[in-house]
Design a protein around this motif. Structure first.
Motif, short mmCIF file in Angstrom:
data_model
loop_
_atom_site.label_atom_id
_atom_site.label_comp_id
_atom_site.label_asym_id
_atom_site.label_seq_id
_atom_site.Cartn_x
_atom_site.Cartn_y
_atom_site.Cartn_z
N THR A 5 0.84 -1.20 0.00
CA THR A 5 0.00 0.00 0.00
C THR A 5 0.87 1.25 0.00
O THR A 5 2.03 1.22 0.44
CB THR A 5 -0.92 0.08 1.25
N LEU A 6 0.30 2.33 -0.50
CA LEU A 6 0.92 3.66 -0.44
C LEU A 6 -0.09 4.57 0.24
O LEU A 6 -1.25 4.61 -0.16
CB LEU A 6 1.15 4.22 -1.85
N SER A 7 0.35 5.31 1.24
CA SER A 7 -0.59 6.20 1.93
C SER A 7 -0.43 7.63 1.42
O SER A 7 0.68 8.16 1.35
CB SER A 7 -0.35 6.15 3.44
N GLY A 8 -1.55 8.22 1.07
CA GLY A 8 -1.53 9.58 0.55
C GLY A 8 -2.89 9.93 0.00
O GLY A 8 -3.88 9.30 0.33
#
Lengths: 104, 104
Positions: A5-8
């Motif tokens: 996952t990438l958080s943003g």
């Protein structure tokens, strides 16, 4: 190991290239860095770069060939390859290539 | 008005349906809610629902027909339509339909 996952902040509208052979969504990280998460479907395509890019495989795989090279190389889950700015690369995908694109 | 960004953890691997006619990425919001952001390319498709869904258009447009209805309705930027759980809907897209899918 692949990044799950990438958080943003993800742009809700997709980027669609080559009639849908490549679809990505742009993600802006909390520090302002922009990345994209995308998938390339079975195809052989040529991409041009503006800024330098690092392509990181998070699923499936591809073969790629950088401008000026005659060599196709494989890239699979957890592997990355770098493309200089203002250059290009060829990519061919047999099934699907899921990626994170890092810019700059 | 359309929602431009969703903040959360985006799954780096895409969801690919119908050979790439529909591509989405799952986003988990800070409160644990899951949504997806995706695009449907020119096609006429039938989707089945498990949980109820709300489809919210963030770009382009579509026509849709709910199970049990004979009526095609249009949905454009900023508009939503709801699909009951354990049901289905037909959707046809002439150019591209960019959406957020809300579950439950």
């Amino acid at each position: 190991m692949t990044i799950q996952t990438l958080s943003g902040a993800v742009n809700t509208a997709a980027n669609v290239y080559f009639g849908g052979k490549c679809v990505s969504h742009t993600v802006t990280l909390p520090d302002g860095t922009k990345k994209s998460v995308g998938v390339i479907l079975p195809a052989e395509l040529t991409f041009n770069t503006g800024a330098p890019e690092v392509m990181e495989c998070v699923g499936g795989g591809c073969e790629y060939k950088l401008a000026g090279s005659n060599e196709w190389r494989k890239s699979g889950p957890g592997e990355k390859f770098s493309i200089p700015g203002n250059s290009s690369f060829d990519i061919r995908v047999a099934e699907a290539y899921h990626y994170i694109c890092h810019f700059g």
